[in-house]
Design a protein around this motif. Structure first.
Motif, PDB file in Angstrom:
ATOM      1  N   ALA A  81      -5.312  11.225  -8.415  1.00 43.60           N
ATOM      2  CA  ALA A  81      -6.114   9.800  -7.097  1.00 43.60           C
ATOM      3  C   ALA A  81      -6.621   8.886  -7.906  1.00 43.60           C
ATOM      4  CB  ALA A  81      -6.236   9.828  -6.425  1.00 43.60           C
ATOM      5  N   GLN A  82      -6.636   7.477  -8.468  1.00 45.55           N
ATOM      6  CA  GLN A  82      -7.396   7.150  -8.672  1.00 45.55           C
ATOM      7  C   GLN A  82      -8.893   5.934  -7.832  1.00 45.55           C
ATOM      8  OE1 GLN A  82      -6.020   3.764 -11.615  1.00 45.55           O
ATOM      9  NE2 GLN A  82      -7.296   2.361 -11.832  1.00 45.55           N
ATOM     10  N   VAL A  83      -9.635   6.537  -8.225  1.00 45.35           N
ATOM     11  CA  VAL A  83     -11.063   6.153  -7.293  1.00 45.35           C
ATOM     12  C   VAL A  83     -10.602   4.107  -7.318  1.00 45.35           C
ATOM     13  CG1 VAL A  83     -13.246   5.932  -7.262  1.00 45.35           C
ATOM     14  CG2 VAL A  83     -11.966   7.998  -7.656  1.00 45.35           C
ATOM     15  N   THR A  92     -24.563  10.597   3.568  1.00 47.64           N
ATOM     16  CA  THR A  92     -23.222  10.983   2.980  1.00 47.64           C
ATOM     17  C   THR A  92     -22.705   9.789   2.460  1.00 47.64           C
ATOM     18  OG1 THR A  92     -22.959  11.725   5.957  1.00 47.64           O
ATOM     19  CG2 THR A  92     -20.304  10.795   4.258  1.00 47.64           C
ATOM     20  N   LYS A  93     -22.170   9.805   1.304  1.00 47.05           N
ATOM     21  CA  LYS A  93     -20.921   8.962   0.317  1.00 47.05           C
ATOM     22  C   LYS A  93     -20.330   9.131   0.094  1.00 47.05           C
ATOM     23  CE  LYS A  93     -25.287   9.765  -1.481  1.00 47.05           C
ATOM     24  NZ  LYS A  93     -26.392   9.743  -1.350  1.00 47.05           N
ATOM     25  N   GLN A  94     -19.226   7.684   0.340  1.00 44.02           N
ATOM     26  CA  GLN A  94     -18.111   7.670   0.687  1.00 44.02           C
ATOM     27  C   GLN A  94     -17.329   7.421  -1.237  1.00 44.02           C
ATOM     28  OE1 GLN A  94     -18.136   4.855   3.863  1.00 44.02           O
ATOM     29  NE2 GLN A  94     -16.885   6.412   5.005  1.00 44.02           N
ATOM     30  N   VAL A  95     -16.291   7.785  -0.952  1.00 46.52           N
ATOM     31  CA  VAL A  95     -15.486   7.465  -2.499  1.00 46.52           C
ATOM     32  C   VAL A  95     -13.866   7.223  -1.770  1.00 46.52           C
ATOM     33  CG1 VAL A  95     -13.943   8.568  -4.174  1.00 46.52           C
ATOM     34  CG2 VAL A  95     -16.896   9.212  -3.527  1.00 46.52           C
ATOM     35  N   PHE A  96     -13.651   5.821  -2.237  1.00 44.71           N
ATOM     36  CA  PHE A  96     -12.256   5.276  -1.840  1.00 44.71           C
ATOM     37  C   PHE A  96     -10.339   5.471  -3.170  1.00 44.71           C
ATOM     38  CE2 PHE A  96     -15.360   2.691  -0.745  1.00 44.71           C
ATOM     39  CZ  PHE A  96     -15.462   3.416   1.020  1.00 44.71           C
ATOM     40  N   THR A  97     -10.081   6.125  -2.973  1.00 38.64           N
ATOM     41  CA  THR A  97      -8.781   5.640  -2.765  1.00 38.64           C
ATOM     42  C   THR A  97      -7.805   4.943  -2.576  1.00 38.64           C
ATOM     43  OG1 THR A  97      -7.522   7.873  -2.633  1.00 38.64           O
ATOM     44  CG2 THR A  97      -9.318   8.072  -4.310  1.00 38.64           C
ATOM     45  N   MET A  98      -5.965   4.676  -3.073  1.00 41.11           N
ATOM     46  CA  MET A  98      -5.623   3.938  -2.311  1.00 41.11           C
ATOM     47  C   MET A  98      -5.093   4.432  -1.116  1.00 41.11           C
ATOM     48  SD  MET A  98      -5.390   0.896  -3.527  1.00 41.11           S
ATOM     49  CE  MET A  98      -3.578   0.269  -2.512  1.00 41.11           C
ATOM     50  N   ASP A  99      -5.261   5.772  -1.115  1.00 42.53           N
ATOM     51  CA  ASP A  99      -4.738   6.629   0.146  1.00 42.53           C
ATOM     52  C   ASP A  99      -5.244   7.578   1.788  1.00 42.53           C
ATOM     53  OD1 ASP A  99      -2.380   6.155  -0.728  1.00 42.53           O
ATOM     54  OD2 ASP A  99      -2.147   7.803  -2.373  1.00 42.53           O
ATOM     55  N   ALA A 135      -1.610   0.133 -11.989  1.00 42.17           N
ATOM     56  CA  ALA A 135       0.146   0.376 -11.307  1.00 42.17           C
ATOM     57  C   ALA A 135      -0.017   0.834  -9.534  1.00 42.17           C
ATOM     58  CB  ALA A 135       1.070   1.324 -12.029  1.00 42.17           C
ATOM     59  N   VAL A 136      -0.687   1.362  -9.587  1.00 39.93           N
ATOM     60  CA  VAL A 136      -0.869   2.272  -8.124  1.00 39.93           C
ATOM     61  C   VAL A 136      -1.128   1.103  -7.057  1.00 39.93           C
ATOM     62  CG1 VAL A 136      -1.611   3.864  -6.572  1.00 39.93           C
ATOM     63  CG2 VAL A 136      -0.300   5.102  -8.902  1.00 39.93           C
ATOM     64  N   CYS A 137      -2.457   0.751  -7.161  1.00 42.17           N
ATOM     65  CA  CYS A 137      -3.079  -0.653  -6.250  1.00 42.17           C
ATOM     66  C   CYS A 137      -2.445  -1.626  -6.169  1.00 42.17           C
ATOM     67  CB  CYS A 137      -3.933  -0.578  -6.949  1.00 42.17           C
ATOM     68  SG  CYS A 137      -5.888   0.758  -7.719  1.00 42.17           S
ATOM     69  N   ASP A 138      -1.373  -1.653  -7.662  1.00 44.10           N
ATOM     70  CA  ASP A 138      -1.085  -2.787  -7.416  1.00 44.10           C
ATOM     71  C   ASP A 138       0.554  -3.128  -7.558  1.00 44.10           C
ATOM     72  OD1 ASP A 138      -3.518  -4.402  -7.645  1.00 44.10           O
ATOM     73  OD2 ASP A 138      -3.739  -4.619  -9.122  1.00 44.10           O
ATOM     74  N   ALA A 161       6.773   4.378 -14.723  1.00 40.34           N
ATOM     75  CA  ALA A 161       8.177   4.912 -14.417  1.00 40.34           C
ATOM     76  C   ALA A 161       7.187   4.690 -12.770  1.00 40.34           C
ATOM     77  CB  ALA A 161       8.064   6.567 -14.273  1.00 40.34           C
ATOM     78  N   TYR A 162       6.191   4.610 -12.741  1.00 38.22           N
ATOM     79  CA  TYR A 162       6.101   4.412 -10.870  1.00 38.22           C
ATOM     80  C   TYR A 162       6.066   2.856 -10.612  1.00 38.22           C
ATOM     81  CZ  TYR A 162       2.861   4.056  -6.883  1.00 38.22           C
ATOM     82  OH  TYR A 162       2.783   3.622  -5.505  1.00 38.22           O
ATOM     83  N   LEU A 163       6.129   2.228 -10.957  1.00 38.45           N
ATOM     84  CA  LEU A 163       6.484   0.454 -11.774  1.00 38.45           C
ATOM     85  C   LEU A 163       8.081   0.233 -10.860  1.00 38.45           C
ATOM     86  CD1 LEU A 163       3.560  -0.399 -13.818  1.00 38.45           C
ATOM     87  CD2 LEU A 163       3.515  -1.830 -10.927  1.00 38.45           C
ATOM     88  N   SER A 164       8.550   0.839 -11.807  1.00 37.37           N
ATOM     89  CA  SER A 164      10.225   1.221 -11.696  1.00 37.37           C
ATOM     90  C   SER A 164      11.015   1.187 -10.472  1.00 37.37           C
ATOM     91  CB  SER A 164      11.013   1.691 -13.122  1.00 37.37           C
ATOM     92  OG  SER A 164      11.118   3.361 -12.341  1.00 37.37           O
ATOM     93  N   LYS A 165      10.450   1.632  -9.610  1.00 42.21           N
ATOM     94  CA  LYS A 165      10.273   1.820  -8.150  1.00 42.21           C
ATOM     95  C   LYS A 165      10.162   0.640  -7.457  1.00 42.21           C
ATOM     96  CE  LYS A 165       8.819   6.360  -7.962  1.00 42.21           C
ATOM     97  NZ  LYS A 165       7.635   7.889  -7.151  1.00 42.21           N
TER      98      LYS A 165
END
Length: 313
Positions: A81-83, A92-99, A135-138, A161-165
């Motif tokens: 996943a992309q951070v 407590t540290k937090q790390v954010f991904t899209m999901d 790409a996953v973000c946008d 390939a992901y964007l093609s969806k």
């Protein structure tokens, strides 16, 4: 409530995966969040023969696979996943991904140095207005539109390939005459994905938003393509720190500042590998950094009231 990890490692190269080996072997609940298993500098290396313990030359991808298997076998969780952001203050540290948001007692930053500064005319001007590095973000913003991906790596092909969806048409534009994937790579068979080889983008143009790009081929011929989005997966040698957004101290060269125990200026946050201000960028050095960072994380977790090492900025 989110589960609490002992160690969150951002980056799946030799630094991050070595840290994962040491942390998980010490029975610390460990997760590695890796943008892509094929995106790092080691994954791109065609042949490695000077890493200690190797009896024969191996590809960088093979060696990285060994690192990853060892970490997982010791109990580390591996997530692709992309951070996109972090919150590092507090216990407590937090790390954010899209999901998902990952929470941990410590964080190890090991994102490497394949980042780049905007070099294409218009790239910086249209960032967030049609130019993206994620790409996953946008992708969802470009439903039914025409976009392009710039790059020749497996990561670039995978993102196309992901964007093609989402997009109606995706151009995968490679500056080289051959993509760094097998000829039967599944993405190349997607009907709305069109590959353009041996072309460089000379400018990104538009008014308020991206409207077109200009291409130049090896013979110097130029043409324009009308589109709405440009996803850049070209690589440089700049430490990848954009997701930190100033959360830790960095040097004038924009690398993460650490002391000899790989501690950053934030308690409980460590760094390893090429993203740090290291003089030598080698796999064995990154692996050593990962080891030290993991041992420092363990010490931090179990000795919270210990005297911390003096911080020298």
């Amino acid at each position: 409530m989110s589960e609490l990890y002992d160690v969150i490692i951002i980056g799946g190269g030799p630094g991050g995966l070595s840290a994962a080996q040491y942390a998980s072997r010490a029975k610390l609940k460990t997760v590695v969040i890796d943008k892509s298993a094929t995106a790092g500098a080691l994954a791109f290396a065609s042949l490695i023969e000077n890493y200690p313990g190797l009896e024969r030359p191996v590809t960088g991808k093979e060696l990285l696979g060994i690192f990853r298997k060892q970490a997982i076998d010791f109990g580390a969780e591996y997530v692709e996943a992309q951070v996109i952001g972090v919150s590092l203050e507090g216990e407590t540290k937090q790390v954010f991904t899209m999901d998902k948001t990952y929470e941990g007692k410590t964080v190890i930053i090991a994102t490497g140095s394949m980042g780049r500064k905007p070099t294409i005319k218009g790239e910086a001007d249209f960032l967030g207005r049609g130019v993206s590095y994620c790409a996953v973000c946008d992708a969802a913003f470009f439903k039914g539109k025409t976009v392009c991906v710039l790059g020749d790596s497996e990561e670039a092909a995978k993102e196309a390939a992901y964007l093609s969806k989402f997009a109606e048409t995706v151009y995968l534009i490679s500056p080289s005459k051959k993509l760094k994937v097998d000829d039967d790579y599944p993405a190349l068979k997607i009907p709305n994905l069109k590959v353009i080889l041996g072309n460089t983008v000379t400018s990104i143009e538009g008014d308020e938003l991206v409207e077109r790009i200009r291409l130049k081929d090896a013979e110097g011929s130029e043409r324009a393509i009308e589109l709405s989005g440009v996803f850049v997966y070209l690589h440089g040698s700049k430490p990848v720190i954009d997701f930190l957004q100033g959360a830790v101290e960095v040097s004038e060269e924009e690398c993460v500042s650490t002391n000899k125990m790989m501690e950053t200026n934030i308690p409980g946050v460590f760094s390893a590998g090429d993203v740090t201000c290291t003089e030598v960028r080698q796999v064995v050095v990154a692996a050593a950094h990962g080891c030290i960072a993991a041992l420092s994380a363990e010490k931090y977790i179990f000795h919270r009231k210990r005297r911390r090492y003096d911080w020298h900025g």
